[in-house]
Design a protein around this motif. Structure first.
Motif, PDB file in Angstrom:
ATOM      1  N   ASP A 145     -11.258  -6.031  -4.336  1.00  0.00           N
ATOM      2  CA  ASP A 145     -10.712  -7.229  -5.296  1.00  0.00           C
ATOM      3  C   ASP A 145     -12.000  -8.151  -5.036  1.00  0.00           C
ATOM      4  OD1 ASP A 145      -8.143  -6.147  -5.854  1.00  0.00           O
ATOM      5  OD2 ASP A 145      -7.295  -7.155  -4.233  1.00  0.00           O
TER       6      ASP A 145
ATOM      7  N   LEU B 258       0.725  -1.133   0.136  1.00  0.00           N
ATOM      8  CA  LEU B 258      -0.040  -0.120   0.171  1.00  0.00           C
ATOM      9  C   LEU B 258       1.190   1.357  -0.086  1.00  0.00           C
ATOM     10  CD1 LEU B 258      -2.552  -1.031   2.796  1.00  0.00           C
ATOM     11  CD2 LEU B 258      -2.976  -1.294   0.124  1.00  0.00           C
TER      12      LEU B 258
ATOM     13  N   ASP C   6      -8.608  -2.247  -0.233  1.00  0.00           N
ATOM     14  CA  ASP C   6      -8.222  -2.760  -1.280  1.00  0.00           C
ATOM     15  C   ASP C   6      -8.644  -4.371  -1.356  1.00  0.00           C
ATOM     16  OD1 ASP C   6      -5.860  -2.959  -3.352  1.00  0.00           O
ATOM     17  OD2 ASP C   6      -5.166  -4.566  -1.798  1.00  0.00           O
TER      18      ASP C   6
ATOM     19  N   ARG D  41      -7.046   1.214   4.374  1.00  0.00           N
ATOM     20  CA  ARG D  41      -6.445   1.167   2.934  1.00  0.00           C
ATOM     21  C   ARG D  41      -6.504  -0.420   2.611  1.00  0.00           C
ATOM     22  NH1 ARG D  41      -1.579   4.612   2.437  1.00  0.00           N
ATOM     23  NH2 ARG D  41      -1.299   3.715   0.325  1.00  0.00           N
ATOM     24  N   HIS D  42      -6.011  -1.061   3.465  1.00  0.00           N
ATOM     25  CA  HIS D  42      -5.798  -2.653   3.401  1.00  0.00           C
ATOM     26  C   HIS D  42      -7.219  -3.256   3.109  1.00  0.00           C
ATOM     27  CE1 HIS D  42      -4.927  -6.806   4.334  1.00  0.00           C
ATOM     28  NE2 HIS D  42      -5.602  -6.781   5.319  1.00  0.00           N
TER      29      HIS D  42
END
Length: 250
Positions: free
Chosen positions: A107, A21, A103, A99-100
């Motif tokens: 997906d 990231l 993401d 943010r993890h």
């Protein structure tokens, strides 16, 4: 913030989770040098946490061509990390975790669109995110309203007493306001904010019951200037007219 990022990913588990990231352009020269060498360090030493004294020698041995100035900056930076301890600002951790999960959710959502995952997988990730980052677990199913509940909520909204704007364009675009509404009015200094609010306060007063009132809480502007705008709005007088006959205006 860079120091906190570097300290946080100096743990192998955090590095694996968050390193992808971090974007190179957001790191200055020395933090980027450290970041670029962490993967090799973890692979070769098989350690779970960076030993910063060891890491200094590791980097210098692997980069013998670093000029003296960069070596001094690197050593000074690592020494500063050691002196500052392991504590990391909480907002940095929350930002990386957010943010993890964003993401992973992105997906997974794509996988749902291709038929390789279920929407429940997205819900599970949202639940994990809320538990880890916000410290609460949301039961997403409980947020779904039945038709009956939705009808009653809309009916309550319909029956709530509303107050109209005096400006037709505002009434058309925003609709009437009701108790509990929170509205932010922003403009440059001397842009007419107080004048507009004074005019609307007078207009709303006309729509209140006899035992109700508008509560005006002022912050920065001088009280006498605000009062002047309110008097002007109430009487539809210009400043000159108010100043000409102050006694009559009040």
């Amino acid at each position: 913030m860079e120091n906190d990022l570097i300290k946080y990913i100096s743990n192998l588990s955090n590095y694996k989770r968050y390193s992808s990231l971090l974007r190179d352009e957001y790191l200055s020269e020395i933090p980027k040098l450290i970041y670029d060498n962490l993967k090799t360090y973890f692979n070769e030493t098989e350690k779970q946490d960076v030993d910063w004294d060891e890491f200094k020698g590791f980097v210098l041995m692997n980069h013998p061509n670093l000029n003296d100035s960069k070596v001094k900056s690197f050593v000074a930076y690592v020494n500063k990390l050691i002196e500052s301890g392991n504590e990391v600002e909480n907002f940095v951790i929350k930002n990386l975790s957010t943010r993890h999960y964003a993401d992973r959710i992105a997906d997974t959502a794509f996988s749902v669109s291709t038929g390789d995952a279920e929407m429940s997988d997205v819900a599970d990730l949202l639940r994990e995110y809320n538990l880890e980052v916000k410290g609460v677990e949301w039961d997403l199913a409980s947020l779904n309203l039945s038709e009956n509940e939705m009808f009653h909520e809309l009916q309550d909204l319909k029956n709530t007493k509303k107050y109209s704007w005096s400006i037709p364009e505002l009434e058309l675009m925003m609709g009437p306001i009701s108790k509990g509404d929170f509205i932010i009015l922003a403009a440059r200094p001397d842009g007419g904010k107080t004048t507009l609010l004074s005019a609307q306060a007078v207009n709303w007063c006309k729509q209140l019951e006899d035992d109700e009132c508008v509560l005006w809480c002022n912050n920065e502007e001088a009280g006498n200037r605000v009062r002047l705008r309110q008097i002007q709005a109430g009487l539809s007088w210009t400043t000159e007219e108010v100043m000409f006959d102050v006694k009559k205006s009040i």
